[in-house]
Design an enzyme around this catalytic site. Structure first.
Site, mmCIF file in Angstrom:
data_model
loop_
_atom_site.group_PDB
_atom_site.id
_atom_site.type_symbol
_atom_site.label_atom_id
_atom_site.label_comp_id
_atom_site.label_asym_id
_atom_site.label_seq_id
_atom_site.Cartn_x
_atom_site.Cartn_y
_atom_site.Cartn_z
ATOM 1 N N GLY A 233 0.820 -1.203 0.000
ATOM 2 C CA GLY A 233 0.000 0.000 0.000
ATOM 3 C C GLY A 233 0.854 1.252 0.000
ATOM 4 N N CYS A 234 0.215 2.372 -0.301
ATOM 5 C CA CYS A 234 0.958 3.633 -0.394
ATOM 6 C C CYS A 234 1.469 4.097 0.963
ATOM 7 C CB CYS A 234 0.085 4.705 -1.046
ATOM 8 S SG CYS A 234 -1.560 4.884 -0.302
ATOM 9 N N TYR A 235 0.603 4.127 1.969
ATOM 10 C CA TYR A 235 1.059 4.509 3.308
ATOM 11 C C TYR A 235 2.124 3.547 3.841
ATOM 12 C CZ TYR A 235 -2.655 8.045 4.161
ATOM 13 O OH TYR A 235 -3.465 9.159 4.133
#
EC number: 1.2.1.38
Length: 343
Positions: free
Chosen positions: A158-160
């Site tokens: 995921g991005c986070y």
């Protein structure tokens, strides 16, 4: 379906979810990559076929491909080597076994295969995982910390978690973080992280700066899985299009010097071309539209603040997927990420 082995034959690719932001970025990266061909672009079954440039005018005269409605029946005649899935989690989970059964490598950008514990999905993703046997088969490709060769099912972080894990793993792997420390992470994403579907809460004119997902955000267990310890993770939504800025605060072991901290980051990333160690705090404006992660840290005794910045659609999604596919097919890792020139 045989995989590409000859260096002069392009790797045939399809993008499912090409109408979304990350899917569109993937289309652009594949076109720029000299080792891959973009053979198909698909969107949901309820859509009418139309050129990608109709959806994203910036691709006019640059990417000549139709975005077609997807039906599972297409798999029987889908002559590709790899499928990139920029789909909702449950949709990715459902179609992945079908694609793999047809001999197609799957690069999944959703959260469907990121967590290794199936029992976490009802709590954090809101549904019961239907293919838990694939969770261990999937190779989680946080590319700068890859520990095994990607196989036929690639799970893109995921991005986070990408922004946070790249910031903290060098310190944890070097054994510099206090044993009882629970890192506190505050991260702000641009509105593109919510996807393209219209919603009042993510309308640019409605967004200011607000925190959300306290303690229960689906990326928290992914970050904890990566780091091997609990964290306090609070995401925020900011009034900008793209990018993530994450600020992580942690406690070091007594006596850890500034030189040890610097050495940990330098050794971790000295041969990683997509991580930049800065001498000033990162700005999302400087990573937007790039595949980089920018890192900076400040120390005060045993307290350390690490700031990381990425483009949520590129390093946090499409560019990392392209990195993983390059490695899977034995191509230069950064091919296609800089106008087709590997760095």
């Amino acid at each position: 379906m045989s995989l590409v082995s000859s260096s002069d034959v392009k790797i045939r690719s399809a993008v499912l979810g090409a109408a979304g932001y990350s899917g569109a970025e993937l289309c652009a990266l594949l076109v720029a990559n000299p080792y891959f061909s973009l053979d198909h672009a698909f969107a949901s079954s309820g859509r009418t076929a139309e050129p990608l440039s109709n959806l994203y005018p910036r691709f006019t005269n640059a990417i000549d491909i139709m975005v077609e409605p997807w039906y599972d029946e297409r798999i029987a005649s889908l002559q590709v080597d790899v499928a990139f899935l920029a789909l909702p989690h449950e949709a990715s989970e459902a179609v992945t076994p079908l694609l793999m059964a047809a001999g197609i490598v799957v690069v999944d950008l959703s959260g469907a295969f990121r967590l290794k514990q199936a029992q976490l999905y009802p709590q954090y993703y809101g549904y019961q995982h239907q293919h838990p046997e694939l969770l261990n088969e999937a190779v989680y490709c946080l590319m700068e910390w890859l520990t095994e060769a990607p196989g036929n099912l690639i799970s893109v972080p995921g991005c986070y978690p990408t922004a946070c894990s790249l910031a903290l793993l060098p310190l944890l792997k070097a054994g510099l973080v206090a044993e009882q420390c629970i890192p506190v992470i505050n991260a702000t994403s641009g509105v593109s992280g919510a996807g393209r579907k219209a919603a009042l809460s993510t309308s640019f004119c409605e967004v200011g700066l607000n925190a959300y997902g306290f303690f229960g955000h689906r990326h928290r267990p992914e970050i904890e899985q990566n780091l091997g310890r609990k964290v306090v993770f609070t995401p925020h939504l900011g009034n900008f299009k793209r990018g993530i800025l994450a600020t992580s605060v942690l406690t070091l072991k007594p006596g850890v010097s500034a030189d040890q901290v610097k050495q940990a980051f330098t050794e971790a990333y000295q041969n990683k071309p997509l991580v930049r160690l800065l001498k000033q705090s990162p700005n999302v404006a400087n990573v937007a539209g790039t595949p980089y992660c920018d890192l900076y840290w400040q120390q005060d005794g045993e307290q350390l603040v690490v700031v990381s910045a990425i483009d949520n659609l590129l390093k946090g999604a499409a560019a990392q997927a392209m990195q993983a596919a390059n490695v899977r097919f034995n191509k230069p890792e950064t091919a296609g990420l800089f106008g087709g020139v590997a760095v």
